[in-house]
Design a protein around this motif. Structure first.
Motif, PDB file in Angstrom:
ATOM      1  N   PHE A   1      57.988  24.587  60.923  1.00  0.00           N
ATOM      2  CA  PHE A   1      57.313  25.893  60.889  1.00  0.00           C
ATOM      3  C   PHE A   1      56.640  26.187  62.228  1.00  0.00           C
ATOM      4  N   ALA A   2      55.960  25.183  62.773  1.00  0.00           N
ATOM      5  CA  ALA A   2      55.262  25.366  64.045  1.00  0.00           C
ATOM      6  C   ALA A   2      56.245  25.697  65.165  1.00  0.00           C
ATOM      7  N   GLU A   3      57.356  24.984  65.178  1.00  0.00           N
ATOM      8  CA  GLU A   3      58.368  25.200  66.220  1.00  0.00           C
ATOM      9  C   GLU A   3      58.933  26.610  66.167  1.00  0.00           C
ATOM     10  N   VAL A   4      59.249  27.059  64.966  1.00  0.00           N
ATOM     11  CA  VAL A   4      59.881  28.376  64.848  1.00  0.00           C
ATOM     12  C   VAL A   4      58.865  29.498  65.074  1.00  0.00           C
ATOM     13  N   LEU A   5      57.619  29.302  64.666  1.00  0.00           N
ATOM     14  CA  LEU A   5      56.586  30.314  64.930  1.00  0.00           C
ATOM     15  C   LEU A   5      56.297  30.427  66.426  1.00  0.00           C
ATOM     16  N   LYS A   6      56.430  29.313  67.115  1.00  0.00           N
ATOM     17  CA  LYS A   6      56.203  29.311  68.562  1.00  0.00           C
ATOM     18  C   LYS A   6      57.322  30.054  69.290  1.00  0.00           C
ATOM     19  N   SER A   7      58.540  29.937  68.762  1.00  0.00           N
ATOM     20  CA  SER A   7      59.692  30.515  69.463  1.00  0.00           C
ATOM     21  C   SER A   7      59.979  31.965  69.076  1.00  0.00           C
ATOM     22  N   LYS A   8      59.568  32.376  67.874  1.00  0.00           N
ATOM     23  CA  LYS A   8      59.866  33.737  67.415  1.00  0.00           C
ATOM     24  C   LYS A   8      58.794  34.708  67.892  1.00  0.00           C
ATOM     25  N   ARG A   9      59.218  35.690  68.680  1.00  0.00           N
ATOM     26  CA  ARG A   9      58.280  36.691  69.187  1.00  0.00           C
ATOM     27  C   ARG A   9      58.312  37.977  68.364  1.00  0.00           C
ATOM     28  N   ASP A  10      59.363  38.126  67.578  1.00  0.00           N
ATOM     29  CA  ASP A  10      59.499  39.328  66.761  1.00  0.00           C
ATOM     30  C   ASP A  10      58.434  39.324  65.662  1.00  0.00           C
ATOM     31  N   LEU A  11      57.647  40.388  65.600  1.00  0.00           N
ATOM     32  CA  LEU A  11      56.522  40.427  64.662  1.00  0.00           C
ATOM     33  C   LEU A  11      56.978  40.404  63.207  1.00  0.00           C
ATOM     34  N   LYS A  12      58.102  41.046  62.938  1.00  0.00           N
ATOM     35  CA  LYS A  12      58.627  41.052  61.569  1.00  0.00           C
ATOM     36  C   LYS A  12      58.989  39.638  61.122  1.00  0.00           C
TER      37      LYS A  12
END
Length: 213
Positions: free
Chosen positions: A140-151
Motif C-alpha cells: 500500500f505504501a509503495e503504490v500510494l507513493k507512486s500514484k499521483r492521480d488523486l482519483k
C-alpha cells in the motif's frame, strides 16, 4: 422488486476454482522475467481478474438491489443475498494477492486489481485477517507513493480506511507494524493545496486517527 437468484449445482466449486487459478497465475506473473512469458501471464491474469471483477459486481448489485427493495418496502430476497455473500466469501482469500498486485507496472492490472479490491472490502470489510500484514502495508505504501492521480489515491485510501475501521486487528497492525504506510499517510494528510487534495488529506487523516495519530 423481488430478486430471484438461483444457486447453481456447485457454486462454491466455481469460486474455489477461480481462487486457485488466480493464485497460480499471479505467482507466475510475479516471478517471470522472460518478456514473452510475461505477456502470456499478463493476458491470463487480466482475464481472470476481469472474471473476478464481474463476480464481485454481480454480488454487489444483488446486495444493493435487496437493500433498495427493503427501503422501499417491496421486500427483497434477503436470503438469496446472504447466500450469495456466503458463497463468494472464499474470494476474500485473494485480498493479499490483489494488494501485492497493486504496485504492478501494468496499468490494466493495477486498475482491475484495485477495483476488485475496492468491491471486496465494501462487501466483506476486514474479514480476511491478513489484509494488513506487514507485506501488504508495504505494498500500500509503495503504490500510494507512486500514484499521483488523486482519483487513484482516494480509491486506495478508501480501501485502507474500510479495512482499519471494520476490524480492530487491522488498525492495531497499522499502529504496530505500519511505519512506512503511516509515513506516507502523514505526508498525504499534510498536503492539501486544492479542493481535490483536501479530500485525499481528509481520508489520510481519518485513517491516522484510528491509530491515534
Amino acid at each position: 422488486m423481488k430478486i430471484h437468484y438461483h444457486l447453481k449445482d456447485d457454486p462454491v466449486g466455481l469460486v474455489h476454482h477461480i481462487c486457485n487459478l488466480l493464485i497460480e497465475t499471479a505467482a507466475l506473473y510475479l516471478e517471470v522475467d522472460n518478456k514473452s512469458n510475461i505477456k502470456t501471464a499478463n493476458g491470463l491474469l487480466l482475464s481472470l481478474l476481469d472474471i473476478l471483477h464481474c463476480m464481485l459486481i454481480y454480488t454487489a448489485n444483488v446486495i444493493r438491489m435487496t437493500l433498495q427493495a427493503q427501503k422501499s418496502g417491496t421486500g427483497g430476497d434477503t436470503q438469496a443475498a446472504e447466500d450469495l455473500l456466503l458463497i463468494n466469501k472464499p474470494l476474500t482469500d485473494l485480498i493479499s494477492l490483489l494488494i501485492q498486485l497493486l504496485p504492478s507496472d501494468d496499468t490494466e492490472i493495477y486498475e482491475t486489481a484495485s477495483k476488485c479490491l475496492s468491491l471486496m472490502v465494501q462487501l466483506y470489510g476486514g474479514d480476511n485477517l491478513d489484509s494488513m500484514s506487514p507485506e501488504n502495508m508495504d505494498s500500500f505504501a509503495e503504490v500510494l507513493k507512486s500514484k499521483r492521480d488523486l482519483k487513484q489515491q482516494k480509491l486506495l485510501l478508501r480501501i485502507i480506511k474500510r479495512l482499519v475501521t471494520s476490524n480492530k486487528k487491522h488498525s492495531e497492525s497499522l499502529k504496530n507494524d505500519g511505519d512506512s504506510l503511516i509515513h506516507i499517510l502523514e505526508r498525504l494528510a499534510q498536503t492539501a493545496s486544492s479542493h481535490a487534495d483536501i479530500a485525499v488529506a481528509s481520508l489520510a487523516f481519518e485513517i491516522l486517527r484510528t491509530v491515534g495519530r
